[in-house]
Design a protein around this motif. Structure first.
Motif, short mmCIF file in Angstrom:
data_model
loop_
_atom_site.label_atom_id
_atom_site.label_comp_id
_atom_site.label_asym_id
_atom_site.label_seq_id
_atom_site.Cartn_x
_atom_site.Cartn_y
_atom_site.Cartn_z
N GLU A 45 -1.73 -2.49 -8.46
CA GLU A 45 -2.33 -1.27 -7.95
C GLU A 45 -3.45 -1.62 -6.97
O GLU A 45 -4.29 -2.46 -7.23
CB GLU A 45 -2.89 -0.39 -9.08
N VAL A 46 -3.42 -0.95 -5.83
CA VAL A 46 -4.42 -1.17 -4.77
C VAL A 46 -5.05 0.15 -4.35
O VAL A 46 -5.56 0.27 -3.24
CB VAL A 46 -3.80 -1.92 -3.56
N THR A 47 -5.04 1.12 -5.25
CA THR A 47 -5.55 2.45 -4.92
C THR A 47 -7.00 2.40 -4.44
O THR A 47 -7.34 3.01 -3.41
CB THR A 47 -5.43 3.39 -6.14
N GLU A 48 -7.86 1.70 -5.16
CA GLU A 48 -9.28 1.67 -4.77
C GLU A 48 -9.47 1.00 -3.42
O GLU A 48 -10.29 1.45 -2.62
CB GLU A 48 -10.12 1.01 -5.85
N GLN A 49 -8.70 -0.06 -3.14
CA GLN A 49 -8.81 -0.72 -1.84
C GLN A 49 -8.35 0.21 -0.72
O GLN A 49 -8.98 0.27 0.34
CB GLN A 49 -7.99 -2.02 -1.80
N ARG A 104 -11.98 5.45 3.65
CA ARG A 104 -13.37 5.90 3.83
C ARG A 104 -14.03 5.17 4.99
O ARG A 104 -14.75 5.77 5.78
CB ARG A 104 -14.17 5.69 2.54
N LYS A 126 -8.32 3.52 -0.76
CA LYS A 126 -9.32 4.58 -0.62
C LYS A 126 -10.55 4.06 0.13
O LYS A 126 -11.09 4.76 0.99
CB LYS A 126 -9.73 5.12 -1.99
N ALA A 127 -10.98 2.86 -0.18
CA ALA A 127 -12.15 2.29 0.51
C ALA A 127 -11.85 2.08 1.99
O ALA A 127 -12.70 2.35 2.84
CB ALA A 127 -12.55 0.96 -0.15
N LYS A 128 -10.65 1.62 2.28
CA LYS A 128 -10.27 1.42 3.69
C LYS A 128 -10.23 2.75 4.43
O LYS A 128 -10.71 2.85 5.56
CB LYS A 128 -8.90 0.72 3.77
N GLU A 132 0.84 -1.21 0.00
CA GLU A 132 0.00 0.00 0.00
C GLU A 132 0.87 1.26 0.00
O GLU A 132 0.63 2.21 0.72
CB GLU A 132 -0.97 -0.01 1.18
N CYS A 146 -1.44 7.30 -6.22
CA CYS A 146 -1.80 5.90 -6.45
C CYS A 146 -1.13 5.07 -5.36
O CYS A 146 -0.11 5.47 -4.80
CB CYS A 146 -1.27 5.42 -7.81
N GLU A 206 -1.38 12.09 -10.20
CA GLU A 206 -2.37 11.59 -9.25
C GLU A 206 -1.74 10.62 -8.24
O GLU A 206 -0.79 9.92 -8.57
CB GLU A 206 -3.54 10.93 -9.97
#
Length: 173
Positions: A92-96, A102, A98-100, A53, A67, A65
């Motif tokens: 890439e684990v950007t979405e994970q 949030r 970001k979700a964590k 991460e 990442c 951006e």
């Protein structure tokens, strides 16, 4: 950049034209980030480097951006064992991430609501009603301190035995 598959090119936001260029010419946005130094350390030491991460700033579609990546930098050796390069495997684990974040923010907001409430408030977990949170008002109501957190309601407040609270909570659960 000796070789790059379509997946890494997509992660970088680059086209195949970067192949054959020095890393900082291919990805100039990496200047000042830790990756060139880490790659050199792997090359010089022969020791793998793992990242989890890890934040990187990459230019994608002309925009710098943030990442996040899980990655492994591994030395590449010739048949005699001499290090001739470094292999990069990245996901890439950007979405994970970001979700964590949030979820953490949401939990922090919820905890703030509980702790800042003017009403005696507690959160119990599971069938055993383990006390997860209790605000200061609730602790005062119970006549207890923070040592009750993590205990079951029955352990923390044995004086409630033979009162309807446990059965009411069990029914709600």
């Amino acid at each position: 950049v000796a070789a790059a598959n379509t997946s890494i090119l997509k992660l970088w936001g680059k086209e195949a034209e970067v192949i054959g260029n020095p890393l900082l010419k291919a990805l100039p946005e990496l200047a000042g980030q830790p990756f060139p130094t880490l790659l050199k350390e792997v090359y010089d030491s022969g020791q793998e480097h793992h990242g989890s991460e890890t934040l990187a700033f990459l230019v994608r579609d002309g925009v710098l951006e943030p990442c996040f990546f899980n990655f492994v930098f591994s030395p590449v050796r010739d048949p005699r064992g001499k290090i001739i390069g470094v292999s990069v495997v990245a996901t890439e684990v950007t979405e994970q991430v970001k979700a964590k974040k949030r979820l953490e923010e949401s939990e922090n907001r919820f905890r703030s609501l509980v702790f800042d409430s003017e009403v005696s408030t507690a959160i119990y977990l599971g069938k055993d009603m383990v006390i997860d949170l209790a605000n200061e008002k609730m602790l005062q109501t119970w006549g207890k301190d923070e040592s009750v957190i993590g205990k079951t309601l029955q352990e923390a407040l044995p004086e409630l035995e033979n009162q309807p609270f446990h059965s009411l909570l069990a029914e709600v659960y």
